[in-house]
Every structure is written in structure tokens, then in C-alpha cells.
Design a protein around this motif. Sequence first.
Motif, mmCIF file in Angstrom:
data_model
loop_
_atom_site.group_PDB
_atom_site.id
_atom_site.type_symbol
_atom_site.label_atom_id
_atom_site.label_comp_id
_atom_site.label_asym_id
_atom_site.label_seq_id
_atom_site.Cartn_x
_atom_site.Cartn_y
_atom_site.Cartn_z
ATOM 1 N N GLU A 66 2.617 -4.747 1.257
ATOM 2 C CA GLU A 66 2.035 -3.725 0.391
ATOM 3 C C GLU A 66 1.960 -4.187 -1.065
ATOM 4 N N CYS A 67 2.522 -5.344 -1.345
ATOM 5 C CA CYS A 67 2.566 -5.896 -2.703
ATOM 6 C C CYS A 67 1.375 -6.830 -2.916
ATOM 7 N N ASN A 68 0.816 -6.815 -4.132
ATOM 8 C CA ASN A 68 -0.323 -7.690 -4.420
ATOM 9 C C ASN A 68 0.089 -9.157 -4.543
ATOM 10 N N GLU A 69 1.375 -9.466 -4.551
ATOM 11 C CA GLU A 69 1.850 -10.846 -4.599
ATOM 12 C C GLU A 69 2.234 -11.386 -3.212
ATOM 13 N N PHE A 70 1.976 -10.624 -2.176
ATOM 14 C CA PHE A 70 2.322 -11.026 -0.811
ATOM 15 C C PHE A 70 1.477 -12.198 -0.361
#
Length: 150
Positions: A66-70
Motif C-alpha cells: 500500500e506504500c508508494n515505495e514498495f
Amino acid sequence: MKESLIAPCGMNCGLCVHYLFMQHDINKQGFHRKYCPGCIPRGEHCTHMGHHCERLEKGEIRFCFECNEFPCKRLKALDGRYRKKYHMSMVENLEFIRQQGMEAFLTKEAEKWQCRECGGVVCCHNGLCLECQMDTLHRNRKYRWHEENK
């Protein structure tokens, strides 16, 4: 397999040596190991990532995807270690959950990690079923995947 045992990082805590040791109360057999009910059931956001990720630590996200850094640098490093040593990938787990849903993931995990001998759960950390392969662990308390074949 239970949804509450899937950690934000993609670890299936139901396969973890500390969880399975607790489930089988292995310390009654002369072991002295830490028990763990899983990250989410004990109120932790994630043992592996929680203290390294502000969004997880604050409970802003349930899963790392759910994180944009995944996948972040820390998760990639953890995933690499688990792929090599423990025959599983947290990143693949999270991608599967994101694309096919939790129910399908839990079904896949139950099939993948089911002991072919007795139907129990195989531990991802040592490759043993604690229901029918305890003799191997008694012979070698630090046993890891397929050591007898080395």
C-alpha cells in the motif's frame, strides 16, 4: 492459515519457527525457544519492518504494497534473505495478495506449506513439520532445510 497471521511485510507468521514452537509448546520437550503469536495478534505492526517504516509504525497501512515505495530497500534485503534461506518471498506474497486477494493467498499457502506426510504445517525456517518430524529437530536443534543431504 489465518489472515491475522499475515504480517504487513508479507511474512506468514503461521509458518514461523517461533509461532509453530508456541503452537506445539515445544519448550516442554527440552527446548528453550522464544514463542510468538504473530505480529498482528501481539499488537505489533511488523517485526521485520515496523521500526524501519514510519507508515507501518503509525498503523497508516496494513500491507507494505500500500506504500508508494514498495518494495523499499529494507523489504528487498529481507526478501532476498528469505528467498535464499527459507524458500519464500515476502514480495511475491504481497504481490499475490494485491493481485488475487487474501482468500486466494491463504488457500495457496495452506497447500504449499502442508506436510505431505501428516497434513501438518511445514515451518519456513527449517523445513520441518513439528507434528511428525520432531525427531530430526531433537537430533539437531539448529537444523535447517535439508541439512541431512549436505
